[in-house]
Write an enzyme that holds these catalytic residues in place. Structure first.
Site, PDB file in Angstrom:
ATOM      1  CG  ASP A 118      35.537   3.932 -33.780  1.00 28.27           C
ATOM      2  OD1 ASP A 118      34.291   3.809 -33.771  1.00 28.27           O
ATOM      3  OD2 ASP A 118      36.109   5.033 -33.725  1.00 28.27           O
ATOM      4  CG  HIS A 189      32.944   5.801 -31.483  1.00 27.12           C
ATOM      5  ND1 HIS A 189      32.922   5.843 -32.855  1.00 27.12           N
ATOM      6  CD2 HIS A 189      32.560   7.040 -31.076  1.00 27.12           C
ATOM      7  CE1 HIS A 189      32.555   7.053 -33.260  1.00 27.12           C
ATOM      8  NE2 HIS A 189      32.325   7.804 -32.198  1.00 27.12           N
ATOM      9  CG  ASP A 250      34.375  10.225 -30.077  1.00 28.21           C
ATOM     10  OD1 ASP A 250      34.646   9.270 -29.312  1.00 28.21           O
ATOM     11  OD2 ASP A 250      34.544  10.179 -31.299  1.00 28.21           O
ATOM     12  CD  GLU A 251      31.360  11.244 -33.610  1.00 32.65           C
ATOM     13  OE1 GLU A 251      31.212  12.051 -34.534  1.00 32.65           O
ATOM     14  OE2 GLU A 251      32.042  10.204 -33.709  1.00 32.65           O
TER      15      GLU A 251
HETATM   16  C1  ACM Z   1      35.729  12.639 -33.536  1.00 30.97           C
HETATM   17  O1  ACM Z   1      36.045  13.149 -34.609  1.00 30.97           O
HETATM   18  N1  ACM Z   1      34.658  11.879 -33.411  1.00 30.97           N
HETATM   19  C2  ACM Z   1      36.518  12.867 -32.338  1.00 30.97           C
END
Ligand code: ACM
Length: 461
Positions: A118, A189, A250-251
């Protein structure tokens, strides 16, 4: 009185085991994880569809009073009974991770989704890329408490797993019928990797991130960067036999990209094609549904409850892990003594009541332990238990559940956790030493979080 040694004498152990001699049988006619357990005066007979079923039958035997006569026919409801552990935000040393696997196995859980990378840390050694671990595995300090407070602890943190250690973790898990599903979160990330190799980024030359929250410093999507990602995934495939490999997704802010978010679709497709060439499939967060996920991708549906339905409509298999229902970093009560309260209120009863959508495409569910506010296994145990006991029953047992009945059975189970020294949250609430007044939280209401999720998932509608 004859003084007894601290450790139980071998002959005592042997006699105990002998008195409960288990005759095991494999019957391939039973489901792979199913078992039938009989205990009578003539001993114990355990029949199962495979070694996994025998393992679960023995876990049930662990829980029976010594003299109980039983006939139990049992099988899990879901094939995916998972827990995510984030070892990126806080590194967990190998012995602690092995202990965590023991606790999962004790609860008949069978998937550990290991979040290895991350913005705040890269935890897997990769041959030929030494800076990922010499630079990317370390940060100068950590944020203390929720990000709205902007407090820092001034203390370096880090660590990583060598290839040999990861193989040990995989083997230890396999012995307990747990599949470790690794995740390399990309293309967002990724600040820790970019700190190590700035050529992967878009001009960012800073350090591993010390704040929680999402970095805008993401991978560039040049051919050499895609090659880097393939190289990392190749190494991951060499270590982890899991048929599914997590690529995150994600994100991912698109601020640094010339073309916008659509670029992520092609990136995900390229990674899926590479994994397919290795006989593996993508496991990704529900963001990868936007613009179309690769065929065969399994979706970890986390942004509330809507993405699971979207994934099912698109024909994808789903692991349900909605944050407002199964994020175990969220606070367990509104007691002001809860450590660093974040997210929405998620009580033991809430977790017990969780039901995923009813569809053959739902492989199962997963409880997620994000560790921004858990710097040790002790903290992880506090957040995980007893909610993970409730979760274990959700994913193992049938649909009909009665919280009063569960609550009546729980104290006997907590005594087992006491015997194992598990730092579960007492049912009466946090003890004074559980609080983190030095690391203040940011509790949210369900209504505000649901509104936010509705906005966040607009890309799926
Ligand atoms: C997450 O909670 N960003 C998968």
């Amino acid at each position: 009185m004859i003084p007894q040694p601290f450790l139980v004498r071998r002959e005592h152990r042997a006699r105990t085991i002998e008195s409960d001699e288990v005759r095991t049988h494999i019957d391939p006619g039973l489901g792979r994880e199913a078992y039938v357990l009989d205990r009578s005066d003539s001993g114990v007979d355990l029949t199962a569809g495979s070694e996994a079923g025998l393992f679960y039958g023995l876990r049930t035997l662990d829980q029976l009073p010594p003299d109980a006569h039983v006939h139990i026919e049992d099988a899990p409801r879901f094939a995916w009974r998972g827990v995510l552990l984030d070892v990126a935000r806080h590194f967990m040393p190998v012995p602690d991770l092995l202990r965590f696997l023991d606790l999962l196995a004790f609860h008949k859980l069978n998937v550990l989704h290991l979040h290895l990378t991350d913005d705040q840390g890269w935890r897997i050694e990769v041959p030929g890329r030494p800076r990922l671990t010499s630079v990317g595995a370390w940060r100068s300090e950590s944020m203390r408490g929720s990000r709205i407070h902007n407090l820092y602890d001034g203390r370096p943190h880090g660590g990583f797993y060598t290839t040999g250690e990861l193989r040990e973790i995989v083997a230890y898990a396999a012995d307990r019928h747990i599949t470790v599903v690794p995740e390399i979160d990309m293309p967002g990330h990724m600040q820790a990797a970019i700190a190590a190799y700035p050529e992967l980024g878009n001009g960012f030359t800073g350090p591993v991130r010390t704040a929680w929250g999402i970095s805008t410093h993401v991978l560039n999507l040049e051919p050499a960067t895609l090659d880097f990602c393939r190289e990392v995934l190749d190494h991951v495939c060499d270590i982890f036999p899991s048929p599914l490999i997590g690529i995150g997704g994600d994100e991912c802010p698109a601020d640094e990209w010339p073309g916008g978010r659509e670029l992520q679709v092609a990136f995900t497709a390229a990674m899926a094609a590479h994994l397919a060439s290795r006989g593996r499939r993508v496991y990704g967060w529900d963001e990868i549904l936007a613009g179309g996920a690769p065929p065969g991708a399994v979706i970890a549906a986390w942004r509330g409850e809507e993405p699971a339905a979207v994934a099912i409509r698109a024909g994808h298999q789903v692991v349900a892990c909605p944050d407002v229902k199964l994020y175990l970093d969220y606070r367990q009560s509104d007691d002001p003594g809860e450590p660093t309260p974040v997210g929405t209120l998620l009580t033991l009863e809430d977790v017990y009541a969780y039901e995923p959508p009813s569809s053959p495409l739902v492989l199962g569910c997963q409880a997620n332990l994000w560790t921004e506010h858990m710097e040790s296994l002790r903290r992880v145990e506090y957040m995980a238990f007893p909610r993970l006991c409730a979760f274990a029953e959700v994913v193992w047992s049938r649909t009909e559940r009665d919280f009063a009945d569960f609550s009546a059975r729980l104290p006997a189970h907590l005594a087992r956790l006491d015997a194992m020294g598990v730092n579960y949250r007492p049912l009466t609430g946090p003890r004074p030493s559980d609080g983190r007044p030095d690391a203040p939280g940011n509790p949210r209401t369900l209504a505000s979080r649901l509104a936010e999720l509705h906005e966040m998932t607009a890309d799926l509608r």
